[in-house]
Design a protein around this motif. Structure first.
Motif, mmCIF file in Angstrom:
data_model
loop_
_atom_site.group_PDB
_atom_site.id
_atom_site.type_symbol
_atom_site.label_atom_id
_atom_site.label_comp_id
_atom_site.label_asym_id
_atom_site.label_seq_id
_atom_site.Cartn_x
_atom_site.Cartn_y
_atom_site.Cartn_z
ATOM 1 N N ASP A 21 -4.662 5.945 -10.784
ATOM 2 C CA ASP A 21 -3.879 6.980 -11.473
ATOM 3 C C ASP A 21 -2.851 7.607 -10.546
ATOM 4 O O ASP A 21 -1.727 7.909 -10.944
ATOM 5 C CB ASP A 21 -4.805 8.072 -12.027
ATOM 6 C CG ASP A 21 -5.749 7.547 -13.095
ATOM 7 O OD1 ASP A 21 -5.434 6.500 -13.700
ATOM 8 O OD2 ASP A 21 -6.801 8.176 -13.317
ATOM 9 N N LEU A 22 -3.255 7.801 -9.300
ATOM 10 C CA LEU A 22 -2.365 8.385 -8.297
ATOM 11 C C LEU A 22 -1.150 7.480 -8.076
ATOM 12 O O LEU A 22 -0.003 7.939 -8.078
ATOM 13 C CB LEU A 22 -3.144 8.566 -7.000
ATOM 14 C CG LEU A 22 -2.457 9.222 -5.819
ATOM 15 C CD1 LEU A 22 -2.079 10.654 -6.150
ATOM 16 C CD2 LEU A 22 -3.368 9.188 -4.601
ATOM 17 N N ALA B 95 -1.837 14.365 -5.483
ATOM 18 C CA ALA B 95 -3.271 14.546 -5.252
ATOM 19 C C ALA B 95 -3.635 16.023 -5.303
ATOM 20 O O ALA B 95 -4.670 16.402 -5.874
ATOM 21 C CB ALA B 95 -3.665 13.941 -3.909
ATOM 22 N N GLU B 96 -2.782 16.851 -4.745
ATOM 23 C CA GLU B 96 -3.028 18.292 -4.750
ATOM 24 C C GLU B 96 -3.065 18.830 -6.186
ATOM 25 O O GLU B 96 -3.963 19.601 -6.551
ATOM 26 C CB GLU B 96 -1.951 19.004 -3.931
ATOM 27 C CG GLU B 96 -2.145 20.510 -3.829
ATOM 28 C CD GLU B 96 -1.098 21.167 -2.956
ATOM 29 O OE1 GLU B 96 -1.378 22.267 -2.453
ATOM 30 O OE2 GLU B 96 -0.001 20.591 -2.771
ATOM 31 N N ARG B 97 -2.102 18.427 -7.002
ATOM 32 C CA ARG B 97 -2.079 18.883 -8.403
ATOM 33 C C ARG B 97 -3.318 18.411 -9.153
ATOM 34 O O ARG B 97 -3.911 19.156 -9.932
ATOM 35 C CB ARG B 97 -0.822 18.365 -9.110
ATOM 36 C CG ARG B 97 0.444 19.132 -8.793
ATOM 37 C CD ARG B 97 1.554 18.831 -9.784
ATOM 38 N NE ARG B 97 1.841 17.417 -9.949
ATOM 39 C CZ ARG B 97 2.679 16.730 -9.187
ATOM 40 N NH1 ARG B 97 3.310 17.324 -8.194
ATOM 41 N NH2 ARG B 97 2.906 15.443 -9.422
ATOM 42 N N PRO C 215 -11.412 24.671 -9.112
ATOM 43 C CA PRO C 215 -11.487 23.236 -8.765
ATOM 44 C C PRO C 215 -11.097 22.964 -7.309
ATOM 45 O O PRO C 215 -11.734 22.173 -6.626
ATOM 46 C CB PRO C 215 -10.510 22.577 -9.741
ATOM 47 C CG PRO C 215 -10.427 23.526 -10.892
ATOM 48 C CD PRO C 215 -10.539 24.893 -10.282
ATOM 49 N N ARG C 216 -10.062 23.649 -6.845
ATOM 50 C CA ARG C 216 -9.606 23.469 -5.456
ATOM 51 C C ARG C 216 -10.664 23.943 -4.483
ATOM 52 O O ARG C 216 -10.958 23.295 -3.484
ATOM 53 C CB ARG C 216 -8.354 24.309 -5.206
ATOM 54 C CG ARG C 216 -7.072 23.656 -5.553
ATOM 55 C CD ARG C 216 -5.970 24.549 -5.055
ATOM 56 N NE ARG C 216 -5.486 23.988 -3.833
ATOM 57 C CZ ARG C 216 -4.206 23.711 -3.599
ATOM 58 N NH1 ARG C 216 -3.295 24.000 -4.482
ATOM 59 N NH2 ARG C 216 -3.830 23.169 -2.486
ATOM 60 N N ALA D 231 -5.713 15.811 3.699
ATOM 61 C CA ALA D 231 -4.337 16.335 3.675
ATOM 62 C C ALA D 231 -4.205 17.427 2.620
ATOM 63 O O ALA D 231 -3.550 18.456 2.846
ATOM 64 C CB ALA D 231 -3.347 15.208 3.409
ATOM 65 N N VAL D 232 -4.852 17.220 1.478
ATOM 66 C CA VAL D 232 -4.830 18.240 0.424
ATOM 67 C C VAL D 232 -5.684 19.433 0.835
ATOM 68 O O VAL D 232 -5.283 20.593 0.658
ATOM 69 C CB VAL D 232 -5.334 17.655 -0.909
ATOM 70 C CG1 VAL D 232 -5.472 18.743 -1.966
ATOM 71 C CG2 VAL D 232 -4.398 16.555 -1.393
#
Length: 197
Positions: free
Chosen positions: A34-35, A18-20, A102-103, A59-60
């Motif tokens: 997708d995850l 999810a982070e990526r 994006p983050r 969490a991310v």
């Protein structure tokens, strides 16, 4: 590997994936199907570890706030005076946001349902960003109550964020990063000068 170890590994993998995805494409890139496919599990397995996708996003986001906090913390000691310190913090925020758009954008785009609450640990992490601004404010406003400095730190953060957000998203006009840095510098130094009076 025990069942508990496998479950812990899957949970960690889901957060990593999810982070990526968020780092590359923002919140729109996070889809349960997708995850699960990338993690090699059923969609339902995601919800054994997280009550919903919002919990996974938090969490991310916690990791994102840690990275942003580290970047701002590194700038905290810079500047020869309180105004210079406020400027260093602001420019560090801009530079990190520009490098991780994006983050960074996901931190502010994430919306919870009306009846949901933000985790307390996440609130505490977010508050650390404001506390960086409170340090130079303590020097600029030595006699002010701590609550007043805390409220002003949030207002300054909001002003800096607004400039950064409008500039990076080019909502008003196309603004190259050097010009955005110059705009931010002018505003932050003017704010610091006004506060010092």
């Amino acid at each position: 590997m025990s069942t508990a170890d496998r479950q812990a590994a899957l949970r960690a993998a889901l957060i990593d994936i999810a982070e990526r995805r968020i780092a590359k494409g923002g919140l729109a890139a996070l889809k349960a199907r997708d995850l699960a496919k990338e993690a090699g599990c059923a969609v339902g397995a995601i919800y054994l570890h997280f009550p919903d996708l919002d919990a996974l996003v938090f969490a991310v986001q916690a990791r994102t706030l840690d990275l942003l906090d580290a970047a701002v913390s590194a700038a905290a000691g810079q500047g020869s005076d309180p105004a210079g310190q406020m400027l260093a913090l602001s420019l560090a925020y801009l530079d990190w946001a520009a490098a991780h758009r994006p983050r960074w954008a996901a931190l502010f785009e994430h919306r919870l349902p009306p009846d949901a609450t933000i985790p307390e640990s996440y609130r505490d992490q977010r508050a650390r960003l404001f506390r960086h601004v409170e340090a130079p404010l303590a020097a600029l406003m030595p006699g002010a109550p701590a609550e007043d400095r805390a409220a002003l730190a949030r207002s300054i953060f909001a002003a800096v964020h607004g400039i950064v957000s409008l500039g990076l998203d080019e909502k008003l006009e196309e603004t190259p990063l050097p010009a955005l840095r110059a705009q931010l510098t002018a505003v932050v130094l003017a704010l610091a000068k006004g506060i010092a009076r």
